[in-house]
Write a protein that holds these residues in place. Structure first.
Motif, short mmCIF file in Angstrom:
data_model
loop_
_atom_site.label_atom_id
_atom_site.label_comp_id
_atom_site.label_asym_id
_atom_site.label_seq_id
_atom_site.Cartn_x
_atom_site.Cartn_y
_atom_site.Cartn_z
N GLU A 66 -40.49 -78.41 -27.12
CA GLU A 66 -41.31 -79.51 -26.58
C GLU A 66 -41.13 -79.51 -25.07
OE1 GLU A 66 -43.56 -81.72 -27.37
OE2 GLU A 66 -43.53 -81.31 -29.54
N ALA A 67 -41.20 -78.34 -24.47
CA ALA A 67 -40.82 -78.21 -23.07
C ALA A 67 -41.76 -78.99 -22.15
CB ALA A 67 -40.83 -76.73 -22.69
N VAL A 68 -41.18 -79.52 -21.08
CA VAL A 68 -41.95 -80.30 -20.11
C VAL A 68 -42.24 -79.41 -18.91
CG1 VAL A 68 -41.91 -82.35 -18.62
CG2 VAL A 68 -40.80 -82.41 -20.87
N VAL A 69 -43.51 -79.35 -18.53
CA VAL A 69 -43.95 -78.44 -17.47
C VAL A 69 -43.47 -78.90 -16.10
CG1 VAL A 69 -46.02 -77.53 -16.30
CG2 VAL A 69 -45.97 -77.76 -18.79
N ASN A 70 -42.97 -77.96 -15.32
CA ASN A 70 -42.71 -78.22 -13.91
C ASN A 70 -43.98 -77.86 -13.15
OD1 ASN A 70 -42.10 -77.92 -11.19
ND2 ASN A 70 -39.99 -77.31 -11.59
N TRP A 71 -44.76 -78.88 -12.81
CA TRP A 71 -46.11 -78.65 -12.28
C TRP A 71 -46.10 -77.95 -10.94
CZ3 TRP A 71 -50.37 -78.82 -15.10
CH2 TRP A 71 -50.30 -79.50 -16.32
N GLU A 72 -45.08 -78.29 -10.14
CA GLU A 72 -45.08 -77.73 -8.79
C GLU A 72 -44.86 -76.22 -8.82
OE1 GLU A 72 -43.01 -80.51 -6.08
OE2 GLU A 72 -42.56 -78.59 -5.08
N SER A 73 -43.76 -75.81 -9.47
CA SER A 73 -43.50 -74.36 -9.46
C SER A 73 -44.53 -73.62 -10.29
CB SER A 73 -42.08 -74.05 -9.91
OG SER A 73 -41.84 -74.59 -11.15
N THR A 74 -45.01 -74.25 -11.36
CA THR A 74 -46.02 -73.58 -12.19
C THR A 74 -47.30 -73.34 -11.39
OG1 THR A 74 -45.12 -74.54 -14.21
CG2 THR A 74 -47.39 -73.80 -14.31
N SER A 75 -47.77 -74.38 -10.71
CA SER A 75 -49.02 -74.21 -9.94
C SER A 75 -48.84 -73.14 -8.87
CB SER A 75 -49.43 -75.53 -9.28
OG SER A 75 -49.76 -76.45 -10.29
N LYS A 76 -47.67 -73.17 -8.22
CA LYS A 76 -47.41 -72.17 -7.17
C LYS A 76 -47.42 -70.75 -7.77
CE LYS A 76 -43.68 -71.69 -4.52
NZ LYS A 76 -42.38 -72.32 -4.35
N ASN A 77 -46.71 -70.58 -8.88
CA ASN A 77 -46.68 -69.26 -9.53
C ASN A 77 -48.07 -68.79 -9.92
OD1 ASN A 77 -43.93 -69.25 -9.48
ND2 ASN A 77 -43.67 -69.88 -11.60
#
Ligand code: ASP
Ligand code: MG
Length: 420
Positions: free
Chosen positions: A156-167
């Motif tokens: 049920e992982a919670v997304v890290n929006w900042e690093s995900t968007s950057k990646n």
């Protein structure tokens, strides 16, 4: 740029993969990120495989071999009997899966689950990617774990929006054309695999869409789009050409299985329209979910939530159930991670309808009983009608025995016996 999503049913066998191939081929001159689920019921089968390995069942090797063979069969049907390099890749992937099953057998269940379950999405995307090459569509293959970063709440992982968007931006900036990637999976800070919850591939599509700020997301399905009810239960269900983000999020909240509930927020936040469209008809854009309401009047939308239980919580000494008590009661639900589907209060009573769950409900009741009288009514369902009118109430709830009713201006809900 666009994001496409194909679920398990749309890649369930070789013919389905061919169909996905022809849809992607149609868009081959555009920039599209294609998110794909595991083939057919692969995720369920991997769950059974994890069970078998953890419990040292006799058939543990066989189950894994059967699933590998099913994938190899699809490859044979796509590429013929000749030795295709993708066969080897899939065999290696299943070897890695077996290694995880052995290596992590003493880790927590949720951790091992995520390290193993990703095999399904990795396999399906490797096969679709190879097939695209075969039909002359050059495409990139992206490991979604490199892009989607999450915390380490496995399953049920919670997304890290900042690093995900950057990646996502960095990785996909120079990748023009078609990119094939997996739904459902991401990775934590230690690069272990994480997953976003069952049926989470829709959500993955929304995460890529958010990061890239694309102009639209297209979820391809074997139905015309979103219908006003589940046609398997209510054959009179009608097709809805357009609904708002608000309608969509409410429908999923009440239990409609149209899209994964977490999908809407990122899209709404960036005003990215979502199309739920049929893969049998490229001319149709299906149901468009956006800020724009339909110009046609919405039909009554019927949603059935089965497997419900109703808790009646009563104060022990006839004292009023006031705000303080209510917040305490809700806190107990939250502590036991039990989501309340319907909540109603009277002076000395609270009714709460929740999903039947043999693991959670007994503990919840024990906790509530410290302060309140609690009784439990089982084998129920919740019927929700959005945009109700008298005719729809008469038709769907008229003669039924109503255990509880909750009526707002737009939505009415009934708790009914499961057998009715
Ligand atoms: N394969 C995963 C599941 O079946 C994710 C998905 O299909 O969306 O839950
Ligand atoms: Mg699936």
């Amino acid at each position: 740029m666009k994001v496409f999503k194909f679920g398990g049913a749309s890649v369930k066998d070789a013919d389905s993969v061919k169909n996905v191939g022809s849809i992607i081929q149609h868009f081959k001159s555009e920039d599209v990120v294609v998110v794909i689920s595991a083939m057919g019921k692969t995720t369920n089968k991997l769950e059974a495989i994890i069970e078998a390995w953890l419990n040292e069942k006799e058939n543990k090797e066989t189950l894994l071999q059967i699933l590998l063979n099913e994938h190899l069969k699809v490859i044979e049907n796509l590429f013929g009997e000749k030795e295709h390099p993708v066969k080897n890749k899939i065999a290696q992937l299943f070897d890695a899966c077996k290694t995880s099953l052995m290596e992590y057998r003493n880790s927590t269940y949720n951790f091992i689950y995520d390290q193993v379950i990703c095999t399904g999405e990795l396999a399906s995307t490797i096969i679709v990617h190879a097939y695209l090459n075969e039909i002359g569509v050059s495409a990139n293959w992206l490991d979604a774990k490199l892009a989607i970063k999450t915390n380490n709440t496995y399953r049920e992982a919670v997304v890290n929006w900042e690093s995900t968007s950057k990646n996502i931006q960095t990785i996909l900036k120079d990748k023009k054309g078609i990119t094939i990637t997996q739904g459902f999976i991401g990775s934590d800070n230690n690069n272990f695999t994480t997953t976003l919850g069952r049926e989470g591939s829709d959500y993955s599509a929304a995460i890529f869409a958010y990061g890239l700020h694309v102009d639209s997301v297209h979820i391809w399905k074997d139905v015309a789009g979103i219908l006003s009810a589940d046609p398997k239960i209510f054959p009179e269900a009608t097709f809805m050409p357009a609904i708002t983000y608000n309608d969509a999020i409410e429908m999923t909240y009440y239990g409609a299985k149209v899209i994964h509930p977490k999908t809407i927020k990122p899209l709404q936040n960036k005003n990215i329209p979502l199309m739920v469209r049929p893969f049998g008809n490229l001319e149709s854009t299906g149901t468009v979910i956006s800020n724009n309401p339909s110009d046609q009047e919405s039909p009554p939308v019927i949603i059935l939530k089965e497997n419900q239980v109703l808790l009646k919580i009563t104060s022990k000494d006839f004292s009023f159930i006031a705000e303080k008590n209510l917040s305490m009661i809700l806190e107990v639900f939250s502590k036991h991670l039990v989501k309340v589907n319907l909540f109603q209060t009277t002076a000395i009573k609270v009714y709460a309808c929740v999903n039947q769950n043999a693991q959670k409900i007994p503990g919840l009741i024990d906790d509530l009983k410290k302060q309140y009288e609690v009784s439990l009514n089982e084998n129920l369902k919740v019927l929700t009608i959005r945009n109700y009118n008298e005719a729809s109430i008469a038709k769907y709830a008229g003669t039924k025995h109503k255990i509880l009713e909750q009526k707002g201006t737009n939505t009415v809900q009934y708790v009914l016996l499961d057998t009715e």
